[in-house]
Motif scaffolding. Structure first.
Motif, PDB file in Angstrom:
ATOM      1  N   SER A   1       0.822  -1.203   0.000  1.00  0.00           N
ATOM      2  CA  SER A   1       0.000   0.000   0.000  1.00  0.00           C
ATOM      3  C   SER A   1       0.858   1.255   0.000  1.00  0.00           C
ATOM      4  O   SER A   1       0.602   2.205  -0.759  1.00  0.00           O
ATOM      5  N   THR A   2       1.900   1.283   0.818  1.00  0.00           N
ATOM      6  CA  THR A   2       2.766   2.469   0.854  1.00  0.00           C
ATOM      7  C   THR A   2       3.553   2.614  -0.449  1.00  0.00           C
ATOM      8  O   THR A   2       3.752   3.729  -0.934  1.00  0.00           O
ATOM      9  N   ASP A   3       3.997   1.491  -1.017  1.00  0.00           N
ATOM     10  CA  ASP A   3       4.712   1.574  -2.301  1.00  0.00           C
ATOM     11  C   ASP A   3       3.799   2.112  -3.396  1.00  0.00           C
ATOM     12  O   ASP A   3       4.231   2.882  -4.264  1.00  0.00           O
ATOM     13  N   THR A   4       2.531   1.695  -3.380  1.00  0.00           N
ATOM     14  CA  THR A   4       1.581   2.206  -4.368  1.00  0.00           C
ATOM     15  C   THR A   4       1.355   3.696  -4.169  1.00  0.00           C
ATOM     16  O   THR A   4       1.338   4.474  -5.132  1.00  0.00           O
ATOM     17  N   TYR A   5       1.175   4.104  -2.927  1.00  0.00           N
ATOM     18  CA  TYR A   5       0.952   5.520  -2.618  1.00  0.00           C
ATOM     19  C   TYR A   5       2.132   6.367  -3.108  1.00  0.00           C
ATOM     20  O   TYR A   5       1.939   7.400  -3.785  1.00  0.00           O
ATOM     21  N   ASP A   6       3.342   5.920  -2.793  1.00  0.00           N
ATOM     22  CA  ASP A   6       4.526   6.698  -3.182  1.00  0.00           C
ATOM     23  C   ASP A   6       4.683   6.759  -4.692  1.00  0.00           C
ATOM     24  O   ASP A   6       5.105   7.791  -5.252  1.00  0.00           O
ATOM     25  N   THR A   7       4.345   5.654  -5.358  1.00  0.00           N
ATOM     26  CA  THR A   7       4.435   5.633  -6.824  1.00  0.00           C
ATOM     27  C   THR A   7       3.454   6.619  -7.437  1.00  0.00           C
ATOM     28  O   THR A   7       3.807   7.412  -8.323  1.00  0.00           O
ATOM     29  N   ILE A   8       2.206   6.581  -6.982  1.00  0.00           N
ATOM     30  CA  ILE A   8       1.190   7.479  -7.528  1.00  0.00           C
ATOM     31  C   ILE A   8       1.571   8.938  -7.269  1.00  0.00           C
ATOM     32  O   ILE A   8       1.436   9.802  -8.144  1.00  0.00           O
ATOM     33  N   ASP A   9       2.045   9.207  -6.062  1.00  0.00           N
ATOM     34  CA  ASP A   9       2.423  10.575  -5.721  1.00  0.00           C
ATOM     35  C   ASP A   9       3.495  11.098  -6.670  1.00  0.00           C
ATOM     36  O   ASP A   9       3.442  12.258  -7.118  1.00  0.00           O
TER      37      ASP A   9
ATOM     38  N   ASN B   1     -12.810   0.989   4.453  1.00  0.00           N
ATOM     39  CA  ASN B   1     -12.850   2.443   4.249  1.00  0.00           C
ATOM     40  C   ASN B   1     -12.237   2.844   2.913  1.00  0.00           C
ATOM     41  O   ASN B   1     -11.505   3.838   2.818  1.00  0.00           O
ATOM     42  N   ALA B   2     -12.532   2.052   1.877  1.00  0.00           N
ATOM     43  CA  ALA B   2     -11.969   2.331   0.555  1.00  0.00           C
ATOM     44  C   ALA B   2     -12.555   3.613  -0.022  1.00  0.00           C
ATOM     45  O   ALA B   2     -13.767   3.829   0.020  1.00  0.00           O
ATOM     46  N   LYS B   3     -11.693   4.442  -0.587  1.00  0.00           N
ATOM     47  CA  LYS B   3     -12.131   5.681  -1.220  1.00  0.00           C
ATOM     48  C   LYS B   3     -12.291   5.542  -2.742  1.00  0.00           C
ATOM     49  O   LYS B   3     -13.211   6.115  -3.309  1.00  0.00           O
ATOM     50  N   PRO B   4     -11.412   4.816  -3.436  1.00  0.00           N
ATOM     51  CA  PRO B   4     -11.616   4.661  -4.881  1.00  0.00           C
ATOM     52  C   PRO B   4     -12.820   3.757  -5.166  1.00  0.00           C
ATOM     53  O   PRO B   4     -13.253   2.982  -4.310  1.00  0.00           O
ATOM     54  N   ALA B   5     -13.348   3.874  -6.374  1.00  0.00           N
ATOM     55  CA  ALA B   5     -14.331   2.898  -6.842  1.00  0.00           C
ATOM     56  C   ALA B   5     -13.598   1.582  -7.081  1.00  0.00           C
ATOM     57  O   ALA B   5     -12.453   1.574  -7.535  1.00  0.00           O
ATOM     58  N   VAL B   6     -14.247   0.454  -6.745  1.00  0.00           N
ATOM     59  CA  VAL B   6     -13.603  -0.858  -6.860  1.00  0.00           C
ATOM     60  C   VAL B   6     -14.466  -1.787  -7.704  1.00  0.00           C
ATOM     61  O   VAL B   6     -15.657  -1.942  -7.441  1.00  0.00           O
TER      62      VAL B   6
ATOM     63  N   GLY C   1      -3.661  -1.231  -3.483  1.00  0.00           N
ATOM     64  CA  GLY C   1      -3.654   0.198  -3.759  1.00  0.00           C
ATOM     65  C   GLY C   1      -4.831   0.930  -3.155  1.00  0.00           C
ATOM     66  O   GLY C   1      -4.754   2.134  -2.871  1.00  0.00           O
ATOM     67  N   ALA C   2      -5.947   0.216  -2.969  1.00  0.00           N
ATOM     68  CA  ALA C   2      -7.143   0.837  -2.401  1.00  0.00           C
ATOM     69  C   ALA C   2      -7.054   0.989  -0.893  1.00  0.00           C
ATOM     70  O   ALA C   2      -7.906   1.643  -0.283  1.00  0.00           O
ATOM     71  N   VAL C   3      -6.056   0.379  -0.269  1.00  0.00           N
ATOM     72  CA  VAL C   3      -5.866   0.477   1.184  1.00  0.00           C
ATOM     73  C   VAL C   3      -5.113   1.772   1.488  1.00  0.00           C
ATOM     74  O   VAL C   3      -4.011   1.986   0.975  1.00  0.00           O
ATOM     75  N   ASP C   4      -5.720   2.630   2.299  1.00  0.00           N
ATOM     76  CA  ASP C   4      -5.101   3.935   2.607  1.00  0.00           C
ATOM     77  C   ASP C   4      -4.656   4.618   1.325  1.00  0.00           C
ATOM     78  O   ASP C   4      -3.509   5.065   1.168  1.00  0.00           O
ATOM     79  N   ALA C   5      -5.575   4.708   0.388  1.00  0.00           N
ATOM     80  CA  ALA C   5      -5.256   5.103  -0.986  1.00  0.00           C
ATOM     81  C   ALA C   5      -4.822   6.554  -1.113  1.00  0.00           C
ATOM     82  O   ALA C   5      -5.255   7.439  -0.363  1.00  0.00           O
ATOM     83  N   HIS C   6      -3.963   6.787  -2.100  1.00  0.00           N
ATOM     84  CA  HIS C   6      -3.580   8.146  -2.477  1.00  0.00           C
ATOM     85  C   HIS C   6      -4.828   8.876  -2.986  1.00  0.00           C
ATOM     86  O   HIS C   6      -5.653   8.279  -3.681  1.00  0.00           O
ATOM     87  N   PRO C   7      -4.982  10.161  -2.698  1.00  0.00           N
ATOM     88  CA  PRO C   7      -6.177  10.889  -3.155  1.00  0.00           C
ATOM     89  C   PRO C   7      -6.384  10.881  -4.662  1.00  0.00           C
ATOM     90  O   PRO C   7      -7.522  11.013  -5.132  1.00  0.00           O
ATOM     91  N   ALA C   8      -5.308  10.721  -5.427  1.00  0.00           N
ATOM     92  CA  ALA C   8      -5.447  10.711  -6.887  1.00  0.00           C
ATOM     93  C   ALA C   8      -6.004   9.398  -7.416  1.00  0.00           C
ATOM     94  O   ALA C   8      -6.456   9.334  -8.559  1.00  0.00           O
ATOM     95  N   LEU C   9      -5.975   8.342  -6.595  1.00  0.00           N
ATOM     96  CA  LEU C   9      -6.444   7.035  -7.047  1.00  0.00           C
ATOM     97  C   LEU C   9      -7.967   7.017  -6.993  1.00  0.00           C
ATOM     98  O   LEU C   9      -8.568   7.038  -5.919  1.00  0.00           O
ATOM     99  N   LYS C  10      -8.596   6.945  -8.158  1.00  0.00           N
ATOM    100  CA  LYS C  10     -10.045   7.054  -8.252  1.00  0.00           C
ATOM    101  C   LYS C  10     -10.746   5.745  -8.592  1.00  0.00           C
ATOM    102  O   LYS C  10     -11.946   5.612  -8.338  1.00  0.00           O
ATOM    103  N   ALA C  11     -10.048   4.804  -9.176  1.00  0.00           N
ATOM    104  CA  ALA C  11     -10.684   3.559  -9.599  1.00  0.00           C
ATOM    105  C   ALA C  11      -9.674   2.426  -9.547  1.00  0.00           C
ATOM    106  O   ALA C  11      -8.525   2.585  -9.934  1.00  0.00           O
ATOM    107  N   VAL C  12     -10.137   1.272  -9.041  1.00  0.00           N
ATOM    108  CA  VAL C  12      -9.265   0.108  -8.889  1.00  0.00           C
ATOM    109  C   VAL C  12     -10.015  -1.123  -9.369  1.00  0.00           C
ATOM    110  O   VAL C  12     -11.183  -1.312  -9.034  1.00  0.00           O
ATOM    111  N   SER C  13      -9.346  -1.981 -10.133  1.00  0.00           N
ATOM    112  CA  SER C  13      -9.971  -3.220 -10.586  1.00  0.00           C
ATOM    113  C   SER C  13      -9.069  -4.415 -10.312  1.00  0.00           C
ATOM    114  O   SER C  13      -8.251  -4.810 -11.140  1.00  0.00           O
TER     115      SER C  13
END
Length: 655
Positions: free
Chosen positions: A160-168, A311-316, A196-208
């Motif tokens: 999750s942190t690696d995904t967040y840092d990558t997106i940022d 507590n997922a924020k992106p659409a899944v 990626g949907a766990v503690d997601a970066h604010p820019a992450l809007k959709a996950v499949s």
């Protein structure tokens, strides 16, 4: 509730070191652009490969994580700068090759499209596509950990942190991006998408997450209910588990396995303790871990990602196949975990008649001998996946996805449901009766004096998982004809008569077996089968020469390792001759048994080499010896006090 899941990965590298770039000032938001990036039709992969070079620029970056480790990321950016584009990211342990900004995927690669985008529709419409080697794989730095546990302490890293840092990094450095990101991935990359949907970066809007790897002791990939999925595990880790001491561009999927009959190969292998002695040489770290963790202890619990899907924020949008031999459990469980723990999220489930990844590959009009009457994969890519990303990443005015898009096998039709399992599915217990009969009628005490059916299970002659000889575990077995098994003396068979009307079942299937054995451990495999009428027509054309009259199509099957019947943490031996209840759940099905067909259930105690052999003595099977393997007589009881059978969710019809 609505939820959506997408897996993507992107990163930037210049001269081998991540370097920020000036982001182009957006000229036209993506939501305002109605024309696709590539207007012309692309008839094949050769034309897609040509368009990739024509319309996109390839970049290769090493993106720094919070602990300084750099992850190699390949990014394809549209050359057009008249508008901005969202990023679609895929994180993978299988390599983002070919490496080098002047090298592109080969059009003749069977996974060509997946090495760029989820589908040709999305490729043509115009996105920034990013793919990343996860930590410790191929050209990314750091140490790789299988199903890396969720970080429990502040400052620790995880997927999750690696995904967040990558997106940022991506949204701040990749030119022409809109600031919106989606993720997608199949199998292991599906796990990374869900993470990626766990503690997601604010820019992450959709996950499949698609066929996401989920829990490796109870239901996915390498163990089912504690039983080792032998062929898949050995073959997979023989190549995937090779040590990688430093970053490398070399991709080597070779294995020690030769091309002999898989049944003979694994039978000659003997006890699992021979794997290291003969083949792995103690070099496969995860195999060694599995040998030391033969119960569901803290090692396995830490690798269960489901508790963290909250507590997922992106659409899944979770995608799976009804006939996925690897991660059927993972798709269903990932959907349910998000649904239960993220009640306000946009959560969607898609289940089609596919094998592993079949929705992204081929047409999906058949699997093995069984046809589905339509091109289900193309339907999914065009009518479900494409609108999902368009809605959440480009703001297109398309209808929100259904809570559940599910394909009804047998009747071969798509359905939209507001919930899954469907609320109108009524639980019905279908019992085993004397004479091999199967019925929802209660078992009568006067049926016969024995009140049980017995068979001898011999580990030296295990029941094969399929009739045809294969050199690897062939995943088409999920729909294969089971007539060969019905003819064996160590397989019990129970069947209804010809059905008078269609019978539709939906949701999980619960097996309840009252058993006794002369041994102290045993596996029990339950198979749910659709028996075709004798006059069912053969396919046209019929290159394999299959005869479909009387075909016994596998609909669903699962194994339960008997010693785990009450607890995965604390196994319990059987007491010879003493009846015990073995209850377990088969993954969901959505199937119609047509009028004139029959519903059949088979029970057996080996399924080889799909599942490793149970010695039938209570022991740590990873360290069992030849002397531990013994034949045993198993009995399945069917009395009013000990009724055995299956519980299904009945949507229509009568059994």
């Amino acid at each position: 509730m609505k939820l959506a899941v997408i897996t993507l990965g992107l990163a930037t590298m210049a001269c081998g070191v991540a370097s920020p770039r000036a982001v182009a000032e957006p000229r036209k938001p993506a939501a305002e652009a109605d024309t696709p990036l590539i207007a012309r039709e692309l008839k094949d992969n050769t034309e897609v490969a040509q368009a990739l070079r024509e319309y996109y620029t390839k970049y290769e970056y090493r993106i720094p994580m919070r602990d300084g480790v750099r992850l190699t990321t390949v990014v394809y950016v549209p050359k057009d700068r008249s508008r901005t584009y969202p990023i679609l990211m895929n994180r993978t342990p299988y390599s983002v090759q070919p490496y080098g900004e002047d090298r592109y995927p080969a059009a003749d690669d069977p996974r060509f499209m997946e090495k760029i985008a989820p589908s040709q529709q999305l490729f043509r419409d115009g996105y920034i596509f990013a793919r990343q080697d996860v930590r410790g794989r191929f050209m990314s730095e750091g140490n790789f950990v299988d199903i890396r546990p969720h970080a429990r302490a502040k400052g620790e890293i995880d997927e999750s942190t690696d995904t967040y840092d990558t997106i940022d990094w991506l949204v701040k450095n990749v030119p022409g991006n809109s600031g919106k990101v989606g993720m997608w991935g199949i199998s292991y990359p599906g796990f990374y998408a869900a993470q990626g949907a766990v503690d997601a970066h604010p820019a992450l809007k959709a996950v499949s997450p698609q066929a996401p790897v989920t829990e490796w002791f109870v239901g996915d990939d390498f163990h089912h209910n504690g039983a080792l999925m032998l062929g898949d595990a050995i073959d997979f880790f023989a190549s995937f588990g090779k040590p990688r001491p430093k970053p490398t561009k070399k991709v080597d999927w070779s294995s020690f396995r030769d091309e002999t009959d898989a049944y003979e190969f694994y039978l000659n292998l003997g006890p699992l303790s021979n794997v290291n002695a003969r083949h792995y040489e103690n070099k496969v770290a995860f195999w060694n871990d599995m040998q030391q963790h033969g119960v569901r202890d803290e090692f396995w619990k830490a690798r269960d990602p489901r508790p963290y899907y909250k507590n997922a924020k992106p659409a899944v949008m979770t995608v799976g196949g009804w006939f996925d031999a690897e991660d059927l459990f993972g798709a269903l469980e990932t959907y349910h975990a998000f649904e239960k723990q993220s009640p306000g999220a946009n959560n969607t489930l898609v289940m089609g008649p596919w094998s592993h990844g079949g929705w992204a590959r081929g047409e999906g009009d058949h699997l093995g001998d069984v046809g589905f009457g339509q091109k289900t994969s193309a339907f999914y890519r065009e009518n479900i996946e494409y609108p999902f990303f368009q809605r959440y990443l480009k703001g297109k005015a398309v209808a929100p996805p259904a809570e559940a898009w599910v394909f009804e096998t047998g009747a071969n039709a798509w359905h939209r449901y507001a919930a899954w399992p469907p609320p109108d599915a009524k639980p019905v217990f279908v019992a085993f009766h004397a004479g091999g009969k199967l019925s929802s009628a209660a078992v009568a005490g006067s049926e016969d004096a024995a009140g049980a059916d017995a068979y001898v299970s011999d580990p030296a002659k295990p029941v094969p998982y399929r009739d045809r000889i294969s050199t690897r575990v062939n995943h088409d077995y999920m729909t294969e004809d089971q007539r060969f098994a019905a003819r064996r003396p160590d397989v019990l068979t129970y069947s209804t008569g010809d059905l008078e009307s269609d019978v539709t079942i939906g949701g999980p299937i619960e097996a309840s077996l009252w058993v006794s054995t002369t041994g102290t451990d045993a596996d029990f495999i339950v198979k749910v089968i659709d028996v075709y009428p004798a006059d069912f027509p053969d396919p046209v054309p019929n290159p394999s020469g299959v005869h479909m009259g009387g075909y016994q199509q596998l609909v669903r099957a699962e194994v339960m390792r008997g010693k785990f019947r009450t607890s995965y943490e604390k196994p319990v031996a059987f007491k010879p001759g003493e009846p015990a209840l073995v209850r377990f759940t088969l993954p969901d099905a959505f199937h119609t048994f047509r009028a004139g067909h029959r519903l059949m259930v088979q029970v057996q105690s080996s399924w080889f080499p799909l599942v490793d052999r149970n010695p039938q003595t209570f022991t740590d099977i990873y360290h069992a010896t030849e002397a531990d393997f013994r034949a045993a007589t198993h009995r399945v009881h069917r009395t009013p006090q000990m009724a055995s059978g299956i519980k299904v969710g009945l949507i229509r019809g009568k059994i």
